[in-house]
Structure formats: C-alpha cells, structure tokens
Design a protein around this motif. Structure first.
Motif, short mmCIF file in Angstrom:
data_model
loop_
_atom_site.label_atom_id
_atom_site.label_comp_id
_atom_site.label_asym_id
_atom_site.label_seq_id
_atom_site.Cartn_x
_atom_site.Cartn_y
_atom_site.Cartn_z
N ARG A 155 10.39 -7.76 49.65
CA ARG A 155 9.50 -8.26 48.62
C ARG A 155 9.60 -8.62 47.03
O ARG A 155 10.94 -8.50 46.25
CB ARG A 155 8.02 -7.68 48.16
N TYR A 158 8.07 -8.53 40.88
CA TYR A 158 6.99 -8.74 40.93
C TYR A 158 5.69 -8.58 41.78
O TYR A 158 4.80 -8.55 41.81
CB TYR A 158 6.51 -9.29 39.58
N ASP A 159 6.38 -8.65 42.75
CA ASP A 159 4.73 -8.52 44.05
C ASP A 159 4.69 -6.87 44.50
O ASP A 159 5.89 -5.75 44.11
CB ASP A 159 5.52 -9.37 44.61
N GLY A 160 3.86 -6.64 44.49
CA GLY A 160 3.27 -5.26 45.18
C GLY A 160 3.07 -3.83 43.91
O GLY A 160 3.76 -3.07 44.23
N THR A 161 2.76 -4.54 42.83
CA THR A 161 2.93 -3.58 41.93
C THR A 161 2.07 -2.18 42.51
O THR A 161 2.16 -1.57 41.59
CB THR A 161 2.45 -4.38 40.74
N ILE A 162 0.89 -2.40 42.62
CA ILE A 162 0.13 -1.18 42.82
C ILE A 162 0.65 -0.12 43.93
O ILE A 162 1.23 0.83 43.31
CB ILE A 162 -1.42 -1.43 43.57
N THR A 163 1.77 -1.07 45.23
CA THR A 163 2.39 0.22 46.21
C THR A 163 3.76 0.39 45.21
O THR A 163 3.86 1.83 44.98
CB THR A 163 3.03 -0.62 47.00
N HIS A 237 1.38 -14.42 53.21
CA HIS A 237 -0.01 -13.99 53.46
C HIS A 237 -0.84 -15.79 53.06
O HIS A 237 0.12 -16.57 52.35
CB HIS A 237 -0.40 -13.45 52.59
N VAL A 291 6.53 -15.43 41.11
CA VAL A 291 5.27 -14.19 41.19
C VAL A 291 5.66 -14.80 39.72
O VAL A 291 5.80 -14.19 39.23
CB VAL A 291 5.26 -12.71 41.72
#
Lengths: 426, 234
Positions: A155, A158-163, A237, A291
C-alpha cells in the motif's frame, strides 16, 4: 438463510470450497470479481467441488445479474486445455440487519451446510483481484492446515492510516501476532473456524454489522486458531466512498477493537510481546496510486479540536496525556515542527480504550471525539515520512508497534484501575 | 382599684396560662419530633453513606453527564445522592409532622398544600433533571459533530442546544406545577420565534454573499484541496 439458498444447498448436496462475495450496488465491478474467483477455483483447485456465493444486500443496479452472467474463457484465461469441473455460481439476497456482517453470516451458513473444508471471502468492489488471490487465500488452509488466512497488501505510505496507526499496532500488542492487515477485507477461513464463528452470539450486535473484519481476525487470534497471511499485491477499489464519514468509520472500527478488548480481557492480559506469522505468496513491487494529503488542513482540524473538545478530552484523557496534547497544540499554533510522539499517541489510544469501558460520556461521542487526535497522528506521520521510501516507512510503523508493546503493562494497570507508572523509553 | 387591677392582672395571667397550656405542649411536641427526625435523618444519612454503593446508578450518572453537572470532576456518586435525598426527606417529614402537633388550621393548610404539591414537585424535578441530562447528551453530540464537520463556533452551537433543551424542560416543569404557565409559554414562543428569525436573517445574509460571489466570480471554481478518500483511511 433464505429459502432459495436452502434449496440450492439441498440441490448441490456438498462442496469442498465456498467463496463468498458480499455486495451492495457493485454492478460495475462484481462481474469481474466473480470471473476471477471462478477462474481461480478452476485453475488452482480443479479436483475440488466449489461454490461461489454472492450475498447481496438488495442492490438495485443489476449486481446479482452481473454475478450470474460472469464466465471465463478457460483456454485463453487459464492457459489450460484439460476439462475443468464446473463451479456453481449462486446469488441470493441476505436477510436480517443490513451490513457486511449479515452478508458474511449467510455465506458462512451455506459453507457450513455444504460441509466446506475452506471458505474465502473477497470484496465485490475490487479492481485488482486476480485468480491467484483465491489460491493464496485457500491453499494455506487446504494444504497447510491453517484456520485463518489474512491478506497482506502493498500500500502507499499514506494509505491505510487507521490500520497503521491504531488497528495493526493494537491487534499485534493485544493478541501477540503480527497480522499486518487485520481489517483487509479478504480472508480465507477453515471449516472448523466457520463453525466457531456461527456459534458466536455477536451476529446481531454492532460488531458483526460494522466491525466484522476486525471481529473475524480477533476471534481467530484470541481463541488460538492457526493464523497466517498471504501477500496479494496491491488492493485497488472501485472509486466510491462509503456513505459514512471519517468519524463514523473511526467509531465503528475503533469501537469494535475496544469492545473486543473487553470480551477477551483475560487472553490479552496474559500475552507479552508479539511474534511474526507465516507469510505466503511471492512478494513483488507494484505501482501505487498516489494518495493526496493536506497536512495544513489536518493540523487545523486538530487545533480546532483542541480548542473546542477540551471538556470531553479532559474527561477521557489522563492528566499527563492531556498535558502532552496541550503541548502539541501549542507547538502547532507557534508554527513549530508538528510531531506527535509515539508514546503520547500510545497513551492517548490507551486512555480512550480504558474510558470506553466505563465511559464518562456516551460511547459514540467518546469515539468520535478521537477524530481530531487521529488526524493529528496522521499529520505527524505524513510530516515525518515525507521523504521516506516504503521500507523505511514500514520500519517507522514497526517502531510505533514496539511503543505499543512496551507500554502494554501501563494499559493492563490502567484497565484494572491500578495506579499507572510511566514506562521508561527504550 | 386594687381589686380591679388584681382582676386585670389575674385575667392576663389566666390568658397567658391558657395560651401556654395550649401552645407549649404542641411546641414541645413539635420540637421533640423535629429533633428526633433530625437525629434519624443524620443516622440514616451516615448509614447510607456506609452501606449503599449504587454502582449502576453511578455508571448512569457518569454516562449521562449528570455527575459532571453536579461536580466538575465527575466524582458525584449515587451514594451521596441517595444519602442526602433520604436525609432531606426524613427532615421534611419530621418538620411537617411537627407542624401537625400544633393542631391549628394554618399548620393544616401548610401540610395539606405541601402534600398536594409534593408529587408535582417530584415530577417537575425529574423533568428538569431529565432536561439537563438530555441537554448534556445532545450538546456533547452536537459539539463533536460540529468539530468534525468543521462548522464555525461549535461550542456556541452546543451551548445554544443545551440552553434550548433546559429551557424547554423548565417550561414543561412549570406547566406541570401550574406555575405561571402562560408567562413561561409566552417566553418560550418569543425565544423560539427570535431564534427562527435570527436563523433566517443569518441564512439570508450568507446566501446574498454567496450570490454576490457567484455573480462576481462566475466561472471561477474555488481551488479544491486534495484530500485522500475514506477508503484510504482503512
């Protein structure tokens, strides 16, 4: 389970593999996903009986028709000339409360009744799925004897920041296994774990409705099932935002993590450190969509939050944590380098987790008030990793995870209501 | 003359004696009842502080925000609520029982009035407590929502929400007690009317500014700030 699904189970009789595709208005992409899934089953598991089930939430854009029309040209797509066993392609609307959890429940019930050895689920809005994903999600179960296969993706930093900032470090710290994408969306699950999921009573709760991904992962980890992960490459997605906003998404995901902490408090308190899990699949680099981020706006959101949410944060955060946040806000307003230290972020998450158990304000309000702090963390991460390459960023996330693990005794003490002593920095 | 003075003096003494024998026993009885009830109230309060935990009520008080209204640190406990409530109830009951010892019409009126007013008073108090709770609940919800949505002056919005809800609860409580219902209702209508008028003026002035901006700078789209999508967060 709907009557037509029951009839289909009786007609088919049994299956070795079941692949589920939950959907809601994904007519644009689901046909391709169903094609990739049936191609993957035909190419990698031709000797096994397989069923593909689309569990639909009442789409009005022809999603179900797109699934039923999905087909693949065997010879050209799979480069095979031997005849392949037919894969059953089914599509039913699920019953019950709307949400991904209800869709999964129907898929699991079908897998269980068909006596499947393994079940996989994939999102219906995927643009990057290939037949190999099915092999990577199912083979560790059928051949390796694993119970749960989590996905691993490449990824953007800066993608998947909650993860990266909450879910991965928390799951790893709590349950001791380094599952890199605990809320990835694609999973492989053994027949016996499917049976266990169905015996759980959480299906009617918010966890099953909104936090199904973290629930599946946590149950597998906390209850001692064999867990591994498979590298799937990039996850792209369909460009469609969910109906909810960031704070409600954060509320659902983080609320599920905190609720599960209470359910498994005896398990996680007994675990120290973490260990890597087996990773399958050939790791390759892929080009990633950039991102876009706006750090100045994010810092502005945090500053506004600090100014206006004082009355709530003071109830949730311990004095030391609140003092740290105040220092950060002062530094932001004076134009200094914006940096939210790992230990301060860890203590903030811990304070919210403990406050969630005996909330001084309504739980929804409590979780939503975390949003400006989370945005501050993301802003700090972006500033810090601006010139870093992927491997360096991964090292940075590793440091955060270690901070979570190092501070775990603090969480355990705070959880039990004991006086909290600060942990010395490593 | 001395005989006449003696008769007057005797008359005064008789009246004093008569009044003393009429009032004093009642006063004495009332004092004993009030003192006894005071002692019972003290004992009951001390006992409740020791034995009553009320953890579930504490939880409710904390979650609802009522604990933070009563005490800024949120350390207000159900034990205190129940113990102080019992103390006040016993003291009031003792006082009213003491008044009844006078056996006078005035005392009877006071007691009757209080007894008749009591249920209404309790309901009104509950309405106001409920209103305060609702104001905290919705006020905080609105505050967090406004902050996350980036709306201007979130605290002011939350304060307006709280004041409105508390005011509505006061209007309802006053109506319940038949206490100047028309005055409160009129004040309520004026307030709501004023609020609607203010909102309309604010909306109108904002809309006119927007129209002006649109016609002056037609064709110029505001610069969009690049943001990552929600999917990128997960």
């Amino acid at each position: 389970m709907p009557a037509e699904a029951q009839r289909a189970v009786e007609t088919i009789g049994g299956a070795d593999l079941v692949v589920g595709i939950p959907s809601f208005n994904n007519g644009r992409t689901i046909g391709r996903v169903a094609t990739a899934v049936s191609a993957g089953l035909a190419k990698y598991f031709p000797q096994l009986r397989a069923v593909v089930v689309n569990s639909d939430g009442g789409s009005g854009d022809g999603t179900q028709q797109a699934v039923m029309q999905a087909h693949h040209e065997d010879a050209s797509l799979l480069l095979l000339e031997t005849p392949l066993s037919a894969t059953h392609l089914l599509s039913f609307p699920y019953h019950g409360v709307p949400g991904k959890g209800s869709a999964f429940r129907m898929i699991f019930e079908m897998a269980h009744r068909l006596g499947a050895k393994a079940c996989a689920v994939v999102d219906s809005d995927l643009r990057s799925i290939t037949p190999e994903w099915i092999d990577l999600l199912i083979r560790p179960i059928v051949v390796g004897g694993y119970d749960f296969v989590a996905p691993s993706y490449q990824r953007h930093k800066y993608d998947g920041t909650i993860t990266n900032s909450i879910v991965y470090p928390m799951t790893r710290m709590l349950y001791g296994h380094r599952v890199r994408q605990p809320i990835g969306g694609e999973f492989g699950i053994s027949g016996r774990l499917v049976e266990r999921y169905l015996r759980h009573t959480e299906w009617e709760t918010d966890i099953a409705r909104f936090g199904i991904d973290i629930w599946l992962t946590t149950v597998a980890l906390a209850e001692g099932y064999r867990v591994c992960q498979s590298y799937l490459g990039a996850k792209l997605h369909d460009a469609k935002d969910p109906a909810s906003d960031l704070s409600s998404m954060l509320e659902q995901v983080v609320g599920s993590v905190f609720t599960l902490m209470r359910d498994y408090e005896d398990r996680w308190q007994a675990i120290e450190g973490s260990r890597p899990i087996e990773t399958f699949g050939f790791r390759f680099d892929v080009g990633l969509d950039p991102v876009p981020v706006n750090v100045a706006r994010m810092i502005g959101v945090f500053e506004r939050g600090f100014r206006d949410l004082e009355e709530i944060w003071k109830l949730v955060l311990r004095q030391e944590t609140y003092a740290g946040i105040r220092t950060l806000a002062e530094s932001a307003s004076s134009g200094g380098v914006f940096h939210l230290p790992d230990d301060l972020w860890v203590r903030t998450v811990f304070d919210f987790a403990c406050a969630f158990q005996q909330p001084p304000v309504a739980r929804g309000v409590l979780l939503r008030s975390l949003t400006p702090l989370y945005i501050a963390r993301v802003a700090s991460f972006v500033v810090e990793t601006e010139y870093m390459v992927a491997d360096e960023v991964e090292q940075r996330i590793e440091l955060l995870c270690r901070a979570f693990e190092r501070n775990k005794p603090l969480l355990a003490a705070q959880w039990r209501g004991e006086p909290v002593k600060e942990v010395a920095h490593a | 003359m001395p005989n006449g003075f003696g008769q007057i003096f005797q008359g005064v003494l008789d009246r004093l004696h008569n009044q003393a024998t009429t009032v004093l026993p009642g006063l004495l009885a009332a004092a004993i009842i009030v003192l006894t009830s005071f002692l019972i109230a003290l004992a009951a309060r001390a006992l409740l502080y020791r034995i009553f935990k009320g953890l579930a009520i504490d939880r409710f008080l904390r979650r609802s925000g009522v604990a933070y209204i009563m005490d800024k640190q949120g350390s207000f406990r159900a034990t205190r609520l129940v113990a102080e409530g019992a103390y006040a109830a016993i003291l009031i009951t003792g006082f009213l029982t003491g008044l009844s010892a006078f056996n006078s019409q005035l005392a009877d009126h006071i007691i009757q009035g209080f007894v008749l007013l009591m249920p209404k008073l309790v309901v009104a108090a509950l309405i106001i407590v409920g209103g305060v709770w609702a104001s905290q609940y919705f006020g905080r919800g609105l505050l967090v929502w406004a902050v996350n949505e980036g709306l201007p002056a979130p605290r002011r919005l939350a304060a307006i929400c709280r004041v409105m809800i508390v005011f509505i609860s006061i209007v309802v409580a006053a109506d319940q007690m038949d206490f100047a219902p028309r005055v409160f209702l009129a004040a309520f209508i004026i307030l709501i009317g004023g609020f609607v008028l203010l909102s309309a003026i604010a909306l109108g002035s904002t809309a006119s500014a927007e129209f002006k901006r649109f016609f002056q700078g037609a064709g110029h789209e505001p610069e969009r700030i690049a943001e990552k999508s929600l999917w990128n967060q997960l």
